[in-house]
Design a protein around this motif. Structure first.
Motif: not given
Length: 185
Positions: A19-23, A43-49, A143-144, A150-154
């Protein structure tokens, strides 16, 4: 019972690490100007993958050798390099739209690139016979949630950094792609 708790803790640690990779990817993608609804879908799509890829990896891992995992890592690294470079070029050429953005097929590329490492882990876990449902659900959940973080911080950093935010986001993706392709220690 003690064995189940130990396995759960181990799988949570693995899910957090993946999940840190996803972050990291979420942090880089957060530099795009995204709405909250888009962040949710990403986030949902990355979690699904992160559910589908390790599940596929676990099934394939029961049939193939571990050497295929290195190929998946290189493919993921290559995709991140391309996406990072594209983001950097786009930030320097403000007049054109990005070739790949985190919507539609671009989102599929992002999700695929960040979940390929979970495919590799799934290969290994498939060989060792880990609990499939528990493993993939933990991978997807961690990961989700970490992608959303990560998206919010970015997005917060993007507001502070202005046009340089996308350049920084592309650099993050580029470095992460290099990290996957060139193992450090």
């Amino acid at each position: 019972m003690k064995e189940l708790v130990g396995e759960l803790v181990t799988l949570c640690m693995m899910a957090f690490a993946l999940g840190m990779d996803a972050f990291s990817i979420g942090l880089g993608m957060g530099f795009f100007r995204l709405r909250v609804k888009q962040m949710f879908h990403i986030g949902f799509t990355i979690g699904l993958f992160h559910v589908l890829m390790p599940m596929l990896g676990m099934f394939v891992g029961r049939l193939l050798s571990e050497q295929f995992g290195a190929i998946a890592t290189y493919v993921g690294g290559g995709l991140l390099l391309i996406l990072g470079l594209q983001m950097i070029v786009t930030s320097l050429k403000r007049e054109s739209d990005p070739l790949i953005s985190p919507v539609g097929i671009g989102l599929v590329f992002f999700a695929l690139s960040v979940s390929l490492d979970s495919f590799s882990v799934g290969l290994s876990l498939g060989i060792y016979g880990a609990r499939t449902l528990l493993t993939i659900l933990l991978f997807g959940f961690f990961s989700m949630v970490l992608t959303w973080l990560g998206l919010l911080l970015g997005s917060r950093f993007q507001r502070w950094l202005g046009i340089y935010g996308e350049l920084l986001g592309g650099s993050i993706l580029l470095v992460f792609g290099l990290k996957l392709m060139i193992p450090f220690g």
